[in-house]
Design a protein around this motif. Structure first.
Motif, mmCIF file in Angstrom:
data_model
loop_
_atom_site.group_PDB
_atom_site.id
_atom_site.type_symbol
_atom_site.label_atom_id
_atom_site.label_comp_id
_atom_site.label_asym_id
_atom_site.label_seq_id
_atom_site.Cartn_x
_atom_site.Cartn_y
_atom_site.Cartn_z
ATOM 1 N N ILE A 1 7.758 -15.027 22.184
ATOM 2 C CA ILE A 1 8.275 -16.242 21.555
ATOM 3 C C ILE A 1 8.168 -17.417 22.524
ATOM 4 C CG2 ILE A 1 10.360 -17.337 20.630
ATOM 5 C CD1 ILE A 1 11.114 -14.565 19.489
ATOM 6 N N ALA A 2 8.417 -17.164 23.817
ATOM 7 C CA ALA A 2 8.245 -18.222 24.822
ATOM 8 C C ALA A 2 6.769 -18.616 24.942
ATOM 9 C CB ALA A 2 8.782 -17.755 26.172
ATOM 10 N N ILE A 3 5.863 -17.638 24.817
ATOM 11 C CA ILE A 3 4.431 -17.939 24.840
ATOM 12 C C ILE A 3 4.060 -18.836 23.664
ATOM 13 C CG2 ILE A 3 2.134 -16.916 24.501
ATOM 14 C CD1 ILE A 3 3.124 -14.515 26.140
ATOM 15 N N LEU A 4 4.564 -18.514 22.480
ATOM 16 C CA LEU A 4 4.297 -19.349 21.309
ATOM 17 C C LEU A 4 4.780 -20.777 21.535
ATOM 18 C CD1 LEU A 4 5.302 -16.954 18.366
ATOM 19 C CD2 LEU A 4 2.988 -17.543 19.127
ATOM 20 N N ASN A 5 5.937 -20.906 22.162
ATOM 21 C CA ASN A 5 6.499 -22.232 22.407
ATOM 22 C C ASN A 5 5.699 -22.986 23.463
ATOM 23 O OD1 ASN A 5 8.892 -24.214 22.262
ATOM 24 N ND2 ASN A 5 8.821 -23.702 24.429
ATOM 25 N N ASN A 6 5.457 -22.342 24.614
ATOM 26 C CA ASN A 6 4.768 -23.018 25.710
ATOM 27 C C ASN A 6 3.315 -23.335 25.375
ATOM 28 O OD1 ASN A 6 7.180 -22.570 26.959
ATOM 29 N ND2 ASN A 6 6.395 -21.322 28.623
ATOM 30 N N PRO B 1 1.243 -9.955 23.306
ATOM 31 C CA PRO B 1 1.619 -9.890 24.724
ATOM 32 C C PRO B 1 3.099 -10.216 24.893
ATOM 33 C CG PRO B 1 0.434 -11.932 24.271
ATOM 34 C CD PRO B 1 0.425 -11.145 22.993
ATOM 35 N N ASN B 2 3.811 -9.394 25.642
ATOM 36 C CA ASN B 2 5.251 -9.619 25.795
ATOM 37 C C ASN B 2 5.695 -9.139 27.180
ATOM 38 O OD1 ASN B 2 7.872 -10.387 24.392
ATOM 39 N ND2 ASN B 2 8.370 -8.315 25.061
ATOM 40 N N SER B 3 5.468 -9.981 28.183
ATOM 41 C CA SER B 3 5.895 -9.660 29.542
ATOM 42 C C SER B 3 5.951 -10.957 30.340
ATOM 43 C CB SER B 3 4.923 -8.679 30.202
ATOM 44 O OG SER B 3 3.684 -9.319 30.457
ATOM 45 N N ALA C 1 3.435 -16.084 32.214
ATOM 46 C CA ALA C 1 2.911 -16.906 33.309
ATOM 47 C C ALA C 1 1.449 -17.268 33.065
ATOM 48 C CB ALA C 1 3.057 -16.158 34.631
ATOM 49 N N ASN C 2 0.659 -16.291 32.649
ATOM 50 C CA ASN C 2 -0.754 -16.561 32.385
ATOM 51 C C ASN C 2 -0.936 -17.530 31.226
ATOM 52 O OD1 ASN C 2 -1.549 -14.862 34.437
ATOM 53 N ND2 ASN C 2 -1.951 -13.119 33.116
ATOM 54 N N ALA C 3 -0.174 -17.316 30.149
ATOM 55 C CA ALA C 3 -0.298 -18.184 28.983
ATOM 56 C C ALA C 3 0.127 -19.608 29.308
ATOM 57 C CB ALA C 3 0.540 -17.632 27.836
ATOM 58 N N THR C 4 1.166 -19.767 30.098
ATOM 59 C CA THR C 4 1.644 -21.094 30.470
ATOM 60 C C THR C 4 0.606 -21.825 31.323
ATOM 61 O OG1 THR C 4 3.936 -20.317 30.410
ATOM 62 C CG2 THR C 4 3.503 -22.372 31.593
#
Length: 438
Positions: free
Chosen positions: A186-191, A217-219, A224-227
């Protein structure tokens, strides 16, 4: 001969009586199914469905199961639509007696094909397996687990198992992300801006497609990589990242993910499935939780982001004995260009290479200082020994109780984040402590 005639007569009697017992009659014969029987009687649609069923396994919820289920509904009322969908979801296509359950999961299709509740062509599925004690288990939406209280009730056209929980009709994928506690994703979707209305077109298109396999992906590493990628990625890059984690026109339950299988993603590039040492991988990313059944397919959870420009499988296992001093390793965070666009010429160091060189220089500096320190200490020891002051005991030293004390050897501590099945949120990864400065 005298023994054979009664046996034949008994078998004929059983066949005759078995043929006379329909699914509805069998349900009515069991007191623990009286609540279900009342609901069926009051619904013409459900009555017609079960009257015409053939070659089935019916997972009939007990009175207690229905009572527990109703406490979670509005006003303790089961609506006609939900009743019909739940009964359809409980009616499996094909016979699955108790002895057909194994420790390997099976995913039989059900009679639930109502577009208001599911978007799977073959009919929404449930998961059947044996638990660690050898007891039959049925997994439904959001990994809800139902046991069996009575099994192998035979009736015309199929088999009935009485189950301890009402099966949970799978929810929409976007709701499952929250229900399963996929906080990092969910943080990846947001960032990554995937929740922005500007990107709603391709995101919603994927969520509304039928027969989808999601690799989520959920870790902390994935976040970090997605951001890092999102900070420099274009809108087209972000769309490619999102679509590379989705496989259309294929509901890939874990039982279908065979070693070496290649699948084409919604982005257009392929991913490769690897089974190694009992673990399942998508490219080099490890599957840490599998088979979340959702309305339009299935979700598998990964320990890292997928990169379409680096579809390499996981490193091959090695039997080599590790050295006593493990070599420090780093995980590079690729830039948007290195991760997404092969056409970018290699005219400089990538972020990952820069990090690698920096770490290498730091390690080299530490080793140099350690060598210098070792040289002077050794010289100092030799001088002491020559003067008769040092002995083996004085070099090692003593503990509080007189035992020899030796400094603890350094060890490399790793932490593997694993998302467990169920609704529990994964514990955040603990960041690696940086080495003390010399």
């Amino acid at each position: 001969m005298n023994l054979r005639i009664p046996t034949i007569a008994l078998l004929a009697s059983l066949v005759t009586n078995g043929a006379a017992i329909t699914l509805l009659q069998a349900i009515g014969n069991y007191p623990q199914l009286s609540t279900l029987n009342t609901y069926i009687t009051n619904s013409s649609n459900v009555t017609n469905l079960l009257s015409n069923a053939n070659n089935f396994t019916f997972l009939a919820p007990s009175n207690t199961a229905i009572a527990d289920f109703l406490t979670g509904t509005k006003d303790n009322v089961l609506t006609e639509g939900l009743l019909e969908a739940t009964v359809q979801y409980s009616l499996l296509r094909g016979g699955y007696p108790k002895l057909s359950f194994t420790t390997a999961p099976q995913f039989p299709a059900t009679s639930l094909s109502n577009a208001s509740y599911t978007n799977v062509t073959a009919g929404q599925a449930v998961e059947l397996l044996l638990d660690s004690n050898g007891a039959p288990q049925i997994m439904s939406g959001n990994k809800s687990t139902a046991g069996t209280t009575t099994t192998d009730i035979v009736c015309t056209g199929g088999i009935i198992h009485i189950v301890s929980e009402v099966l949970s009709v799978p929810m929409q994928a976007v709701s499952e992300f929250t229900a399963a506690g996929l906080d990092y994703f969910i943080a990846i979707l947001n960032n990554g801006g995937f929740l922005n209305s500007a990107n709603a077109g391709y995101v919603n298109t994927v969520l509304e497609l039928k027969d989808i396999t999601y690799f989520i992906p959920n870790s902390a590493a994935a976040l970090a990589n997605a951001t890092a990628l999102a900070s420099n990625a274009s809108s087209a890059d972000l769309q490619s990242i999102f679509q590379y984690h989705v496989v259309p026109d294929f509901v890939g339950y874990s039982s279908l993910l065979k070693d070496g299988l290649s699948l084409t993603t919604a982005q257009g590039s392929n991913i490769t499935i690897t089974r190694q040492n009992g673990d399942l991988y998508v490219n080099a990313a490890k599957v840490i939780a599998s088979d979340y059944i959702v309305a339009n397919g299935v979700v598998h959870v990964l320990d890292n982001l997928l990169d379409r420009n680096n579809p390499s499988p996981p490193p091959a296992p090695t039997d080599a004995t590790p050295s006593s001093t493990p070599t420090p390793t780093t995980t590079s965070i690729p830039t948007a260009n290195t991760a997404l666009d092969k056409s970018v010429p290699s005219k400089g160091l990538t972020t990952g290479a820069t990090i690698g060189i920096a770490v290498g220089a730091a390690v080299g500096g530490v080793l140099l200082l350690a060598a210098i320190a070792f040289f002077f200490v050794r010289r100092h020891k030799q001088n002491k020994r020559q003067s008769g002051v040092w002995s083996e005991q004085s070099v090692v030293g003593h503990g509080e109780k007189g035992n020899l004390y030796r400094p603890p050897r350094p060890e490399l501590v790793t932490q593997e984040h694993e998302m467990r099945p169920g609704m529990h949120s994964p514990a955040p990864d603990v960041p690696m402590r940086s080495p003390d400065r010399v």
